[in-house]
Each structure stands twice: as structure tokens, then as C-alpha cells.
Design a protein around this motif. Structure first.
Motif, mmCIF file in Angstrom:
data_model
loop_
_atom_site.group_PDB
_atom_site.id
_atom_site.type_symbol
_atom_site.label_atom_id
_atom_site.label_comp_id
_atom_site.label_asym_id
_atom_site.label_seq_id
_atom_site.Cartn_x
_atom_site.Cartn_y
_atom_site.Cartn_z
ATOM 1 N N GLU A 109 -56.470 4.431 91.418
ATOM 2 C CA GLU A 109 -55.874 4.793 92.696
ATOM 3 C C GLU A 109 -54.422 5.227 92.497
ATOM 4 N N THR A 110 -53.881 5.857 93.497
ATOM 5 C CA THR A 110 -52.453 6.173 93.516
ATOM 6 C C THR A 110 -51.775 5.261 94.525
ATOM 7 N N GLY A 111 -50.505 4.976 94.285
ATOM 8 C CA GLY A 111 -49.773 4.131 95.214
ATOM 9 C C GLY A 111 -48.499 3.602 94.585
ATOM 10 N N SER A 112 -47.811 2.761 95.319
ATOM 11 C CA SER A 112 -46.503 2.287 94.888
ATOM 12 C C SER A 112 -46.499 0.781 94.655
ATOM 13 N N PHE A 113 -45.510 0.338 93.886
ATOM 14 C CA PHE A 113 -45.341 -1.070 93.573
ATOM 15 C C PHE A 113 -43.865 -1.334 93.307
ATOM 16 N N GLU A 114 -43.515 -2.614 93.209
ATOM 17 C CA GLU A 114 -42.172 -3.018 92.829
ATOM 18 C C GLU A 114 -42.264 -4.033 91.702
ATOM 19 N N LEU A 115 -41.385 -3.906 90.726
ATOM 20 C CA LEU A 115 -41.341 -4.819 89.591
ATOM 21 C C LEU A 115 -39.972 -5.461 89.515
ATOM 22 N N SER A 116 -39.928 -6.759 89.287
ATOM 23 C CA SER A 116 -38.647 -7.436 89.089
ATOM 24 C C SER A 116 -38.819 -8.577 88.102
ATOM 25 N N LEU A 117 -37.753 -8.945 87.431
ATOM 26 C CA LEU A 117 -37.719 -10.147 86.614
ATOM 27 C C LEU A 117 -36.971 -11.199 87.403
ATOM 28 N N LYS A 118 -37.705 -12.218 87.845
ATOM 29 C CA LYS A 118 -37.093 -13.254 88.670
ATOM 30 C C LYS A 118 -36.208 -14.177 87.841
ATOM 31 N N SER A 119 -36.617 -14.400 86.577
ATOM 32 C CA SER A 119 -35.870 -15.345 85.748
ATOM 33 C C SER A 119 -36.072 -15.008 84.281
ATOM 34 N N VAL A 120 -34.998 -15.064 83.511
ATOM 35 C CA VAL A 120 -35.046 -14.921 82.060
ATOM 36 C C VAL A 120 -34.165 -16.019 81.488
ATOM 37 N N ARG A 121 -34.781 -17.054 80.961
ATOM 38 C CA ARG A 121 -34.030 -18.223 80.521
ATOM 39 C C ARG A 121 -34.604 -18.741 79.193
ATOM 40 N N PRO A 122 -33.780 -19.385 78.385
ATOM 41 C CA PRO A 122 -34.323 -20.046 77.194
ATOM 42 C C PRO A 122 -35.411 -21.038 77.594
ATOM 43 N N LEU A 123 -36.461 -21.101 76.785
ATOM 44 C CA LEU A 123 -37.531 -22.052 77.050
ATOM 45 C C LEU A 123 -36.963 -23.462 77.006
ATOM 46 N N ALA A 124 -37.218 -24.223 78.062
ATOM 47 C CA ALA A 124 -36.606 -25.543 78.195
ATOM 48 C C ALA A 124 -37.080 -26.486 77.095
ATOM 49 N N THR A 125 -36.152 -27.267 76.581
ATOM 50 C CA THR A 125 -36.490 -28.322 75.619
ATOM 51 C C THR A 125 -36.566 -29.685 76.288
ATOM 52 N N ASP A 126 -35.889 -29.851 77.423
ATOM 53 C CA ASP A 126 -36.010 -31.082 78.203
ATOM 54 C C ASP A 126 -37.369 -31.100 78.897
ATOM 55 N N PRO A 127 -38.156 -32.171 78.760
ATOM 56 C CA PRO A 127 -39.516 -32.187 79.322
ATOM 57 C C PRO A 127 -39.568 -31.882 80.811
ATOM 58 N N SER A 128 -38.681 -32.470 81.607
ATOM 59 C CA SER A 128 -38.709 -32.242 83.051
ATOM 60 C C SER A 128 -38.401 -30.798 83.383
ATOM 61 N N ALA A 129 -37.429 -30.222 82.689
ATOM 62 C CA ALA A 129 -37.090 -28.819 82.916
ATOM 63 C C ALA A 129 -38.235 -27.912 82.495
ATOM 64 N N LEU A 130 -38.951 -28.294 81.429
ATOM 65 C CA LEU A 130 -40.098 -27.500 81.000
ATOM 66 C C LEU A 130 -41.187 -27.495 82.064
ATOM 67 N N VAL A 131 -41.437 -28.645 82.690
ATOM 68 C CA VAL A 131 -42.427 -28.689 83.770
ATOM 69 C C VAL A 131 -42.039 -27.703 84.864
ATOM 70 N N ASN A 132 -40.781 -27.715 85.265
ATOM 71 C CA ASN A 132 -40.341 -26.821 86.334
ATOM 72 C C ASN A 132 -40.523 -25.359 85.945
ATOM 73 N N GLN A 133 -40.259 -25.023 84.691
ATOM 74 C CA GLN A 133 -40.474 -23.641 84.250
ATOM 75 C C GLN A 133 -41.948 -23.268 84.313
ATOM 76 N N LEU A 134 -42.802 -24.112 83.770
ATOM 77 C CA LEU A 134 -44.221 -23.796 83.710
ATOM 78 C C LEU A 134 -44.872 -23.783 85.084
ATOM 79 N N MET A 135 -44.324 -24.539 86.022
ATOM 80 C CA MET A 135 -44.870 -24.575 87.377
ATOM 81 C C MET A 135 -44.251 -23.517 88.292
#
Length: 584
Positions: A109-135
Motif C-alpha cells: 500500500e501507499t501511505g504515510s508514517f512517523e518515526l521517532s526514537l523515544k529513548s537512547v540510553r546505555p543498557l541499565a546495569t542496576d536490576p530495577s532500572a533494567l526492569v523499567n527499560q525492558l517494560m
């Protein structure tokens, strides 16, 4: 870890347009694109080593597919969304350098879309922060959600919810939200049987016809123990209903009484009891009926009075049917042509599934294994011991529980998948720890629980690379894969197909309704999947030809399979995502 100063810069160009026209996109900015019939738009971005990137494709007037490649041109994954609207693109563990996202129309099909990068961050090493990234893909007000809870020594280390339990009424997922745990329910059914055994009201060695006399007398005796260890030889009732035309993934009703009828019509066992391990929902459904017959109580009332209430599991219950009300429950969703669609629970699931529980209650249940309030230590020790077949082979399955190791640490677990709910409950009894992940999003990968287990409890596990072989993937002759490539389908669910392909120097597998994943050789016949904790092993028969493959998802289930039927209806019963051995 390397953090590049330009880690949030993107260079974009279209291979269908003017390549000299380049634009830099910073994190959070939005790029608008238009696809014609044969266009492939290519976007590039530079990122540091071991980063987590969260992108978003808003499909405004065209359904698009996205393909991510690393700096060496190796495809890391693909994504597509059958509906208009937002498609979340999470990427991680990327090599340092320039990565490429290709965007193209799914249907021409033809049509339009939008692309964005919402977040670009180092992969978390703290377990709690990693959960937040993966979720993060589920942490939205317009998406089904998820819940995560982690504990050790009776103390909760992490609990958090993401996204929505009910999109119609805008109700967020909460820690006390009851959610369908699918086959994670099997351990509760096994426990009910064990309670009756402990009370002397049945024996695990009873012939099941003692309690279900209307069942036929097969050539071989089936015991109650066989029912809760997947060694009965009974056929899978859900598969039989599917072959009969029931659309179980679309809410077709199953009356629990039909389970008895199905078994009565089975002319013979598929194998003698105790000789093979075959994952079987029929058997656990019958186990629940036995509990009802002996206790003279409906199964949901027995569990309420004997398990949930004594343990203070105030947000847990057996749902007797897909029509029964579960107060404040999460609703299951899949992605359809017009966005998220509600899905009805699988019918006739009691015993094999059918339990709704909150993550708070599941921690209470898990702690009962260690310090029993209901039951006793002997019961739980037996439940967590692998059943042994007549030939001496261990099944790595106890009573409603899988018995495994994760990097040298004993792991007891069971996952669940109803039509649109996903579940995983993991215990590490040697360190008195555990965790659970739950979701009402059909695309949620509950095996993420193993990764979180490593993040929180890795210090108690062997070093991460200790189990890897010395095989060099670069030594693998890619042309040898052509013999292995093809479609492999489950016997139990012929519509669940694994498609193995080669594209240039890259090898892939793609399961029905799932994204394509790259696979890495670990020997001539074994391969490791990227992005998930799984591997595959191809098997040769006596004449040297390859006709079968086993998919091992963290040491989980095995199931025989046979050639794929060319006219098989392509639809997937998501509960069978747990079944993992296939034949070409």
C-alpha cells in the motif's frame, strides 16, 4: 561501557529517493515519511556499545514493517503491526557503530508514517532500572500492561506495574490486579491433588477410573500421578477441538463436561503411561474433576476455601468459565486490524489453567513453598522433584512444575499463556528467592523473567559464559544450513510453524505470529536464538536425513511433531506457545 557523544544522532535517507538529502534527527524528534508501493525507506543511527533504544513507528495511513541491522549488516530483528497506529520498536545489546532501520509497506500500500526514537540510553546495569527499560514498551496509557515482582527471604525487592489492565475504561494495571496466569495454574491443581493425598482421601497411585468411573478402561492403567506429571498417554483435548473446527482463540465456548466426553471417545492411548512425557492439558482438567468428586465441592470453591483464603490471597480465584465475573481483573488484548482487540479467555481451562491472581498473591503463594501455612514441606519437596519414566529418564517436570538450572542455580518455574494473557512464576529455592511477570498483552514475552532472575540474583549463579561451548560460529559452513531450512510444524498444533531460512550470511527462524529472529550456530546441528533464551537442535534419522528439530526454551517442554499440511489453516492457539518440539 562506551557512551558516544553522538549516541542520539540519526542520519536518514531513502533508497527510493535522493540519497544526498540527509537529515540529522536528535532523540525525541519525529521524522515523517511516505511510502509508495515498492519503497523501502532506510534510517541510520549511531549508538554506543550496549545501549537500549526505544523507537516508535506511527502508522498513519499505511501498515509498515521494520527491519533492524547492525553495523555489519546482520539483521537483528524485524517487527510488524497488523493495525494502524503506534508500533513500539525496542532494541538492545547493540554493537557500537551505525545501525540501520529499514521501513517498508507490509502489503504494497501507499501511505504515510512517523518515526521517532523515544529513548537512547546505555543498557541499565542496576536490576530495577533494567526492569523499567525492558517494560518501557508496555508503560503506556494506550497499551495493555504488565506487572513485575521480585523477592528474596520473604522481602520484596521490586514491585511495579506498567500500562493498562482495561483499555475500555482506562484502568491501569496495579499490583493487586487479578490477571489470568494460564498454565502457571497447573501447580495449584497439582497442589490440590497433593492436599487430598496428604489427607488420605486419595492415593497418587489410584487408577483414575476409581474417581472417574465413566472413563473407558484403556489397555494400560492411568494413575492420578500420571495426570499431574504429563505422563498419562491421553490426547490433547484442545487440539481435538481445533481439528473439529472450534475457534478457541476467538472465544468459542467449551463446556467442562465435554472433557469427559472427549476422553470417552479416545479409542486408545497415544503411548503407555510412564513411558513418554507429553505436555497435556486434558490430564490437568481431569485432575480438577477428581478434586471436585472427592471434596464434593466445585473446584473454584475448593481452592478458595483450602488455598487462597488461608494464604491471604485475596485477589486470586479460579474462574469457572470464560463468562464468570472476576472483579477488577485485567482484560486480555491482541493487536487487530484496527488496534487492540479484547480477547475472551480460553474455554474449559479449569485445572489446566483458569486461575486469576495478582503478583502480590503469587509472592504469598511462592513463600508457602518455603514456610508452609497450607500443606507441608513433604508435599512441596515431592512437587519439586523430577518424575522419572520407566526407562529411567528424568522428565525435568515434577507435579505442575518444571525443574531446571540457570547457570548452575536450581530453578523451579512454570509459564502460562491463555489466549491473550502471559505469565511466568520463577522460584530459586536454594537462595529462597523468586519473581513473577504477568501481562495482558498477547505479544508479551514472559521468558524475560529468566533475564530478570539473572539481573537480581546473578551473584548466586555461575559466570555467564561458563556454559558456552568452544564452537566458533564463523567456522560454520552456511551452505550446510540449506539442508536444514524449511517449515517445521507441531503435531499438537499443526498451525504453529517454525520457518528456518538463510539470507546471505545470516540465518533466521520465525514462528507463527512472532517476529523473525537471527540464530547463531553453536555446532553443526544446534543454534542459539538471539533476543530470547532459547536454542534449537536438528535431528538426523538413520538414513542421515534431517526431519525434525527441537526448540529448547530454557530447558522447557518437548512435543513430537510431523510434516506440515499444505492446506492447514494458519491460526495459532497461543496457549500452545509452551509446546516446543517440531518435526518437518
Amino acid at each position: 561501557m562506551i557512551n558516544l557523544a553522538i549516541s542520539t544522532s540519526i542520519i536518514l535517507f531513502s533508497i527510493a529517493g535522493n540519497l544526498s538529502a540527509q537529515q540529522l534527527l536528535s532523540e525525541g524528534m519525529v521524522v515523517k515519511g511516505t511510502l509508495s508501493t515498492t519503497d523501502t525507506l532506510v534510517y541510520q543511527f549511531d549508538v554506543g556499545l550496549d545501549h537500549f533504544v526505544l523507537g516508535e513507528l506511527n502508522q498513519i495511513s499505511v501498515n509498515v514493517s521494520a527491519r533492524l541491522s547492525d553495523p555489519n549488516g546482520q539483521v537483528l530483528g524485524t517487527g510488524e503491526n497488523p493495525s494502524r497506529g503506534s508500533m513500539i520498536l525496542p532494541f538492545e545489546n547493540m554493537d557500537e557503530g551505525r545501525h540501520t532501520i529499514e521501513v517498508f509497506s507490509q502489503t504494497g500500500e501507499t501511505g504515510s508514517f512517523e518515526l521517532s526514537l523515544k529513548s537512547v540510553r546505555p543498557l541499565a546495569t542496576d536490576p530495577s532500572a533494567l526492569v523499567n527499560q525492558l517494560m518501557a514498551p508496555y508503560d503506556r496509557t494506550d497499551s495493555p500492561g504488565a506487572a513485575v515482582s521480585v523477592w528474596k527471604d520473604g522481602v520484596n525487592l521490586f514491585s511495579k506495574t506498567y500500562g493498562m489492565a482495561n483499555l475500555t475504561y482506562g484502568i491501569p494495571f496495579e499490583l493487586d490486579t487479578p490477571t489470568n496466569i494460564g498454565s502457571t495454574s497447573k501447580q495449584f491443581t497439582a497442589f490440590a491433588i497433593m492436599l487430598l493425598n496428604d489427607r488420605g482421601e486419595l492415593s497418587l497411585d489410584d487408577d483414575i477410573r476409581k474417581h472417574l468411573p465413566e472413563l473407558p478402561e484403556f489397555e494400560h492403567l492411568i494413575t492420578v500421578r500420571n495426570l499431574i506429571t504429563h505422563t498419562s498417554g491421553l490426547r490433547e483435548f484442545l487440539n481435538l477441538f481445533t481439528m473439529a473446527g472450534r475457534q478457541l482463540d476467538n472465544g468459542d465456548h467449551i463446556d467442562r463436561k465435554e472433557l469427559i466426553t472427549i476422553v470417552q471417545r479416545q479409542p486408545a492411548l497415544q503411548n503407555p503411561p510412564n513411558t513418554e512425557w507429553n505436555y497435556n492439558n486434558t490430564a490437568f482438567g481431569l485432575a480438577a474433576v477428581i478434586v471436585e468428586r472427592i471434596s464434593e465441592m466445585p473446584f473454584h470453591e475448593f481452592m478458595r476455601d483450602n488455598v487462597f483464603e488461608p494464604l491471604g490471597m485475596t485477589h486470586s480465584q479460579v474462574r469457572p468459565s470464560a463468562e464468570h465475573i472476576v472483579p477488577k481483573r485485567s482484560v486480555g488484548y491482541i493487536l487487530g486490524a484496527d488496534g487492540f482487540e479484547e480477547k475472551k479467555d480460553l474455554g474449559g481451562a479449569v485445572g489446566a489453567g483458569g486461575i486469576y491472581a495478582s503478583v502480590v498473591d503469587l509472592q504469598r503463594w511462592a513463600e508457602n513453598y518455603r514456610n508452609p501455612v497450607v500443606g507441608n514441606a513433604k508435599i512441596f519437596e515431592e512437587m519439586m522433584t523430577s518424575f522419572v519414566l520407566d526407562d529411567g529418564e528424568k522428565t525435568d517436570y515434577g507435579y505442575g512444575l518444571m525443574i531446571e538450572e540457570q547457570r548452575g542455580l536450581r530453578r523451579i518455574e512454570h509459564g502460562g499463556a491463555d489466549v491473550a494473557h502471559r505469565s511466568q512464576l520463577v522460584l530459586y529455592p536454594e537462595i529462597n528467592a523468586g519473581l513473577t511477570v504477568q501481562s495482558n498483552h498477547a505479544n508479551f514475552d514472559s521468558s524475560i523473567a529468566y533475564r530478570l532472575g539473572a539481573a537480581f540474583f546473578g551473584e548466586h549463579m555461575d559466570p555467564e559464559n561458563s556454559e558456552e561451548s568452544d564452537f566458533d560460529p564463523d567456522s560454520y559452513d552456511l551452505e550446510n544450513f540449506d539442508e536444514l531450512a524449511g517449515k517445521y510444524a507441531l503435531d499438537a498444533v499443526p498451525s504453529f510453524v517454525l520457518d528456518f531460512t538463510r539470507s546471505g550470511d545470516s540465518l533466521f527462524t520465525q514462528a507463527t505470529d512472532q517476529i523473525k529472529l537471527q540464530i547463531i550456530p553453536t555446532s553443526d546441528l544446534t543454534f542459539r536464538l538471539t533476543r530470547v533464551e532459547a536454542s534449537v537442535e536438528f535431528h538426523r534419522n538413520e538414513d542421515g536425513t534431517v526431519d525434525s528439530v527441537t526448540l529448547d526454551q530454557a530447558g522447557r517442554l518437548e512435543q513430537h511433531a510431523s510434516p506440515q499440511s499444505m492446506n492447514q489453516r494458519v491460526s495459532i492457539l497461543t496457549i500452545f506457545r509452551e509446546l516446543i518440539s517440531v518435526r518437518k
